[in-house]
Design a protein around this motif. Structure first.
Motif, mmCIF file in Angstrom:
data_model
loop_
_atom_site.group_PDB
_atom_site.id
_atom_site.type_symbol
_atom_site.label_atom_id
_atom_site.label_comp_id
_atom_site.label_asym_id
_atom_site.label_seq_id
_atom_site.Cartn_x
_atom_site.Cartn_y
_atom_site.Cartn_z
ATOM 1 N N GLU A 39 9.541 9.289 -5.656
ATOM 2 C CA GLU A 39 9.269 7.883 -5.352
ATOM 3 C C GLU A 39 10.574 7.093 -5.254
ATOM 4 O O GLU A 39 11.507 7.294 -6.038
ATOM 5 N N THR A 41 12.180 2.952 -4.033
ATOM 6 C CA THR A 41 11.789 1.544 -3.888
ATOM 7 C C THR A 41 11.649 1.201 -2.412
ATOM 8 O O THR A 41 12.168 1.903 -1.540
ATOM 9 N N ALA A 42 10.958 0.137 -2.123
ATOM 10 C CA ALA A 42 10.765 -0.294 -0.735
ATOM 11 C C ALA A 42 12.095 -0.682 -0.092
ATOM 12 O O ALA A 42 12.273 -0.553 1.121
ATOM 13 N N ASP A 43 13.053 -1.124 -0.902
ATOM 14 C CA ASP A 43 14.369 -1.494 -0.373
ATOM 15 C C ASP A 43 15.153 -0.276 0.112
ATOM 16 O O ASP A 43 16.030 -0.405 0.962
ATOM 17 N N LYS A 64 3.709 2.090 -1.585
ATOM 18 C CA LYS A 64 4.640 3.005 -2.242
ATOM 19 C C LYS A 64 5.385 3.794 -1.175
ATOM 20 O O LYS A 64 4.868 4.032 -0.090
#
Length: 97
Positions: A39, A41-43, A64
């Motif tokens: 996983e 982060t979106a950034d 996600k």
């Protein structure tokens, strides 16, 4: 007396026939090969990937994001109550998995 002997022979004969049938055992083995996604982060999602999601799936929200060693992205997006999972490469091309 003859009937008794005949019925005993039939019973013993039927037992030996059913005893001769061996049960068959079926063993199957399945192997699931799956790329390990971690996983992120979106950034951390590249702009090209975000652009593809916005163009291909308008009015959706990125829930996600995951990335694997091959720089492929697994994105979980949602639109209202519906959730979708899509896969892209680093250039934003959608991959079928």
């Amino acid at each position: 007396m003859k009937k008794l002997i005949l019925s005993a022979a039939i019973v013993l004969g039927s037992l030996s026939v059913s005893a001769a049938v061996l049960p068959t055992i079926s063993i199957t083995q399945s192997v699931l090969i799956q790329d390990e996604f971690t996983e992120i982060t979106a950034d951390a999602v590249p702009a090209a990937v975000k652009s593809t999601v916005e163009k291909s799936f308008p009015n959706t929200k990125l829930e996600k994001a995951y990335k694997n060693e091959k720089n492929e992205y697994k994105l979980e997006i949602s639109s209202g109550d519906k959730k979708y999972t899509i896969f892209t490469d680093a250039s934003g091309n959608i991959i079928k998995k």
